[in-house]
Design a protein around this motif. Structure first.
Motif, PDB file in Angstrom:
ATOM      1  N   ILE A 129      -3.956  19.767  11.764  1.00  0.00           N
ATOM      2  CA  ILE A 129      -3.520  21.041  12.340  1.00  0.00           C
ATOM      3  C   ILE A 129      -3.347  20.898  13.854  1.00  0.00           C
ATOM      4  CG2 ILE A 129      -4.167  23.444  12.757  1.00  0.00           C
ATOM      5  CD1 ILE A 129      -5.674  23.391  10.101  1.00  0.00           C
ATOM      6  N   SER A 130      -4.304  20.257  14.499  1.00  0.00           N
ATOM      7  CA  SER A 130      -4.226  20.088  15.953  1.00  0.00           C
ATOM      8  C   SER A 130      -3.105  19.139  16.352  1.00  0.00           C
ATOM      9  CB  SER A 130      -5.563  19.570  16.497  1.00  0.00           C
ATOM     10  OG  SER A 130      -5.842  18.260  16.018  1.00  0.00           O
ATOM     11  N   LEU A 131      -2.772  18.204  15.442  1.00  0.00           N
ATOM     12  CA  LEU A 131      -1.713  17.241  15.729  1.00  0.00           C
ATOM     13  C   LEU A 131      -0.367  17.931  15.924  1.00  0.00           C
ATOM     14  CD1 LEU A 131      -1.070  14.203  15.995  1.00  0.00           C
ATOM     15  CD2 LEU A 131      -0.586  14.181  13.547  1.00  0.00           C
ATOM     16  N   VAL A 132      -0.174  19.038  15.230  1.00  0.00           N
ATOM     17  CA  VAL A 132       1.065  19.798  15.373  1.00  0.00           C
ATOM     18  C   VAL A 132       1.272  20.218  16.823  1.00  0.00           C
ATOM     19  CG1 VAL A 132       2.278  21.911  14.695  1.00  0.00           C
ATOM     20  CG2 VAL A 132       0.980  20.611  12.986  1.00  0.00           C
ATOM     21  N   PHE A 133       0.178  20.573  17.476  1.00  0.00           N
ATOM     22  CA  PHE A 133       0.269  21.056  18.856  1.00  0.00           C
ATOM     23  C   PHE A 133       0.293  19.905  19.868  1.00  0.00           C
ATOM     24  CE2 PHE A 133      -1.537  24.491  16.374  1.00  0.00           C
ATOM     25  CZ  PHE A 133      -0.792  25.578  16.795  1.00  0.00           C
ATOM     26  N   GLN A 134       0.129  18.680  19.375  1.00  0.00           N
ATOM     27  CA  GLN A 134       0.271  17.520  20.249  1.00  0.00           C
ATOM     28  C   GLN A 134       1.729  17.056  20.332  1.00  0.00           C
ATOM     29  OE1 GLN A 134      -2.369  14.331  19.146  1.00  0.00           O
ATOM     30  NE2 GLN A 134      -4.171  15.642  19.130  1.00  0.00           N
ATOM     31  N   LEU A 135       2.554  17.582  19.439  1.00  0.00           N
ATOM     32  CA  LEU A 135       3.954  17.150  19.399  1.00  0.00           C
ATOM     33  C   LEU A 135       4.697  17.375  20.715  1.00  0.00           C
ATOM     34  CD1 LEU A 135       4.990  18.264  15.785  1.00  0.00           C
ATOM     35  CD2 LEU A 135       4.434  15.964  16.600  1.00  0.00           C
ATOM     36  N   PRO A 136       4.487  18.513  21.408  1.00  0.00           N
ATOM     37  CA  PRO A 136       5.179  18.670  22.698  1.00  0.00           C
ATOM     38  C   PRO A 136       4.884  17.541  23.679  1.00  0.00           C
ATOM     39  CG  PRO A 136       4.282  20.768  21.988  1.00  0.00           C
ATOM     40  CD  PRO A 136       3.754  19.730  21.037  1.00  0.00           C
ATOM     41  N   ALA A 137       3.615  17.098  23.747  1.00  0.00           N
ATOM     42  CA  ALA A 137       3.257  16.002  24.652  1.00  0.00           C
ATOM     43  C   ALA A 137       3.918  14.698  24.217  1.00  0.00           C
ATOM     44  CB  ALA A 137       1.733  15.836  24.700  1.00  0.00           C
ATOM     45  N   ILE A 138       3.972  14.472  22.904  1.00  0.00           N
ATOM     46  CA  ILE A 138       4.598  13.260  22.380  1.00  0.00           C
ATOM     47  C   ILE A 138       6.096  13.260  22.689  1.00  0.00           C
ATOM     48  CG2 ILE A 138       5.140  11.962  20.288  1.00  0.00           C
ATOM     49  CD1 ILE A 138       2.512  13.007  19.107  1.00  0.00           C
ATOM     50  N   PHE A 139       6.758  14.409  22.441  1.00  0.00           N
ATOM     51  CA  PHE A 139       8.195  14.512  22.711  1.00  0.00           C
ATOM     52  C   PHE A 139       8.482  14.377  24.205  1.00  0.00           C
ATOM     53  CE2 PHE A 139       8.613  17.275  18.695  1.00  0.00           C
ATOM     54  CZ  PHE A 139       8.827  16.144  17.920  1.00  0.00           C
ATOM     55  N   TYR A 169       3.742  16.531  32.407  1.00  0.00           N
ATOM     56  CA  TYR A 169       2.808  16.021  31.404  1.00  0.00           C
ATOM     57  C   TYR A 169       1.436  16.651  31.576  1.00  0.00           C
ATOM     58  CZ  TYR A 169      -0.014  12.875  28.623  1.00  0.00           C
ATOM     59  OH  TYR A 169      -0.898  12.372  27.692  1.00  0.00           O
ATOM     60  N   LEU A 170       1.026  16.869  32.812  1.00  0.00           N
ATOM     61  CA  LEU A 170      -0.276  17.486  33.071  1.00  0.00           C
ATOM     62  C   LEU A 170      -0.346  18.869  32.439  1.00  0.00           C
ATOM     63  CD1 LEU A 170      -3.024  17.645  34.540  1.00  0.00           C
ATOM     64  CD2 LEU A 170      -1.772  18.512  36.530  1.00  0.00           C
ATOM     65  N   TYR A 171       0.687  19.681  32.652  1.00  0.00           N
ATOM     66  CA  TYR A 171       0.704  21.037  32.097  1.00  0.00           C
ATOM     67  C   TYR A 171       0.675  21.007  30.572  1.00  0.00           C
ATOM     68  CZ  TYR A 171       1.923  22.680  36.789  1.00  0.00           C
ATOM     69  OH  TYR A 171       1.913  22.974  38.130  1.00  0.00           O
ATOM     70  N   ILE A 172       1.487  20.135  29.997  1.00  0.00           N
ATOM     71  CA  ILE A 172       1.555  20.051  28.539  1.00  0.00           C
ATOM     72  C   ILE A 172       0.229  19.555  27.972  1.00  0.00           C
ATOM     73  CG2 ILE A 172       2.673  18.883  26.590  1.00  0.00           C
ATOM     74  CD1 ILE A 172       5.241  18.858  28.223  1.00  0.00           C
ATOM     75  N   ASN A 173      -0.373  18.575  28.635  1.00  0.00           N
ATOM     76  CA  ASN A 173      -1.640  18.015  28.169  1.00  0.00           C
ATOM     77  C   ASN A 173      -2.749  19.069  28.191  1.00  0.00           C
ATOM     78  OD1 ASN A 173      -3.379  15.664  27.439  1.00  0.00           O
ATOM     79  ND2 ASN A 173      -4.303  16.101  29.421  1.00  0.00           N
ATOM     80  N   PHE A 200      -2.297  22.328  28.041  1.00  0.00           N
ATOM     81  CA  PHE A 200      -1.968  23.330  27.016  1.00  0.00           C
ATOM     82  C   PHE A 200      -2.379  22.854  25.628  1.00  0.00           C
ATOM     83  CE2 PHE A 200       1.081  24.671  23.741  1.00  0.00           C
ATOM     84  CZ  PHE A 200       0.822  26.038  23.726  1.00  0.00           C
ATOM     85  N   THR A 201      -2.029  21.613  25.284  1.00  0.00           N
ATOM     86  CA  THR A 201      -2.374  21.095  23.962  1.00  0.00           C
ATOM     87  C   THR A 201      -3.888  20.962  23.800  1.00  0.00           C
ATOM     88  OG1 THR A 201      -2.073  18.815  24.771  1.00  0.00           O
ATOM     89  CG2 THR A 201      -0.201  19.854  23.693  1.00  0.00           C
ATOM     90  N   SER A 202      -4.577  20.574  24.869  1.00  0.00           N
ATOM     91  CA  SER A 202      -6.031  20.474  24.806  1.00  0.00           C
ATOM     92  C   SER A 202      -6.659  21.842  24.558  1.00  0.00           C
ATOM     93  CB  SER A 202      -6.586  19.884  26.111  1.00  0.00           C
ATOM     94  OG  SER A 202      -6.122  18.568  26.312  1.00  0.00           O
ATOM     95  N   THR A 203      -6.116  22.871  25.198  1.00  0.00           N
ATOM     96  CA  THR A 203      -6.617  24.235  25.008  1.00  0.00           C
ATOM     97  C   THR A 203      -6.501  24.655  23.545  1.00  0.00           C
ATOM     98  OG1 THR A 203      -5.956  24.831  27.270  1.00  0.00           O
ATOM     99  CG2 THR A 203      -6.330  26.634  25.709  1.00  0.00           C
TER     100      THR A 203
END
Length: 285
Positions: free
Chosen positions: A200-210, A236-240, A242-245
């Protein structure tokens, strides 16, 4: 119409534990969420601030250009781990106290009970989490397998402390005793819960990966791939962060599943729910 009361004190198979975990989350999301924000919210914000500082000091554009400053890394990493320790202790304790209130009040959650329970147990929760981390870390250093072995019972120790009202050392001892004859089943259940939460959390990691893929393609096309710092930056900092949150919020699913694992094992060993049911039938008659 009131939702169906979920019985915690009963034996369940793996599939039932997984399904009832999300059922409890769906039924009590709003009510428990308000309590969670009030108690865990400040610590959560502290964690996000620490993660932001750590990401900025280690993944910023100056990381490759200037090298990693030892003092900055130690400070940011130490603050992040301290904030994470506070968050895990507070988050798991709050979830278990919410469940305890739900059980004691036959499906209702009393915010005052949860708050008073956390005030009484916060120090013990913090100490128990810290000791568990140390034991798991020490076991992992010793050829990894011992770390995995002790991580399974220790993952239940916080639940034992809250639901049984035991001390820190008693909770650790009871966790090993509870899992003793059901280690593999407990390991498999916890692994499945962990995998589901991770997916489930991996879904929200996709923005950082993309973002990383896009940056890598852009840097390569511009001919500046020799400078690895070009792959990182403010975006990348902002996305990272956000995904961590989002991930830290999703991780709250885990202690709910662990609570059902605990009650399943406790029922197999002590038949607490069965005795209570028989006693209630006798009182009704």
């Amino acid at each position: 119409m009131n939702p169906e009361l979920i019985q915690f004190k009963k034996q369940r198979e793996l599939g039932e534990i997984l399904s009832v975990t999300f059922k409890f989350l769906r039924q009590n999301f709003k009510e428990a969420g308000k309590i969670f924000i009030k108690i865990v919210g400040p610590v959560f914000l502290l964690l996000i601030a620490a993660v932001t500082y750590y990401s900025w000091s280690t993944l910023g554009t100056s990381f490759f250009a200037n090298g990693l400053e030892g003092s900055d890394f130690i400070l940011s990493f130490g603050l992040m781990m301290l904030a994470y320790l506070l968050y895990v202790s507070t988050m798991t304790g709050t979830v278990y106290h919410i469940i305890l209130s739900y059980i004691n009040n036959q499906g209702s959650i009393d915010p005052s009970e949860v708050g008073s329970g956390m005030k009484a147990d916060f120090g013990k929760l913090l100490l128990l989490t810290f000791i568990s981390w140390i034991l798991i870390f020490a076991g992992t250093i010793a050829f990894i397998i011992p770390g995995i072995y002790i991580a399974v019972p220790l993952s239940l120790s916080t639940a034992i402390m809250v639901f049984r009202r035991e001390s820190v050392l008693e909770s650790i001892y009871s966790s090993f005793r509870l899992v003793k004859d059901n280690w593999w089943m407990t390991f498999a259940t916890l692994l499945c819960i962990g995998l589901i939460v991770y997916l489930i959390s991996l879904v929200f990691q996709l923005p950082a990966i993309f973002y990383m893929l896009f940056r890598a393609f852009t840097v390569a096309s511009e001919g500046s791939a020799s400078d690895p710092s070009e792959l990182l930056g403010t975006g990348y900092l902002y996305i990272n962060v956000f995904t961590s949150t989002i991930q830290y919020i999703i991780y709250t699913i885990t202690p709910i599943g662990v609570a059902f694992v605990y009650f399943n094992l406790n029922e197999k060993q002590n038949f607490t729910g069965t005795y209570e049911t028989i006693q209630n039938l006798g009182n009704n008659n």
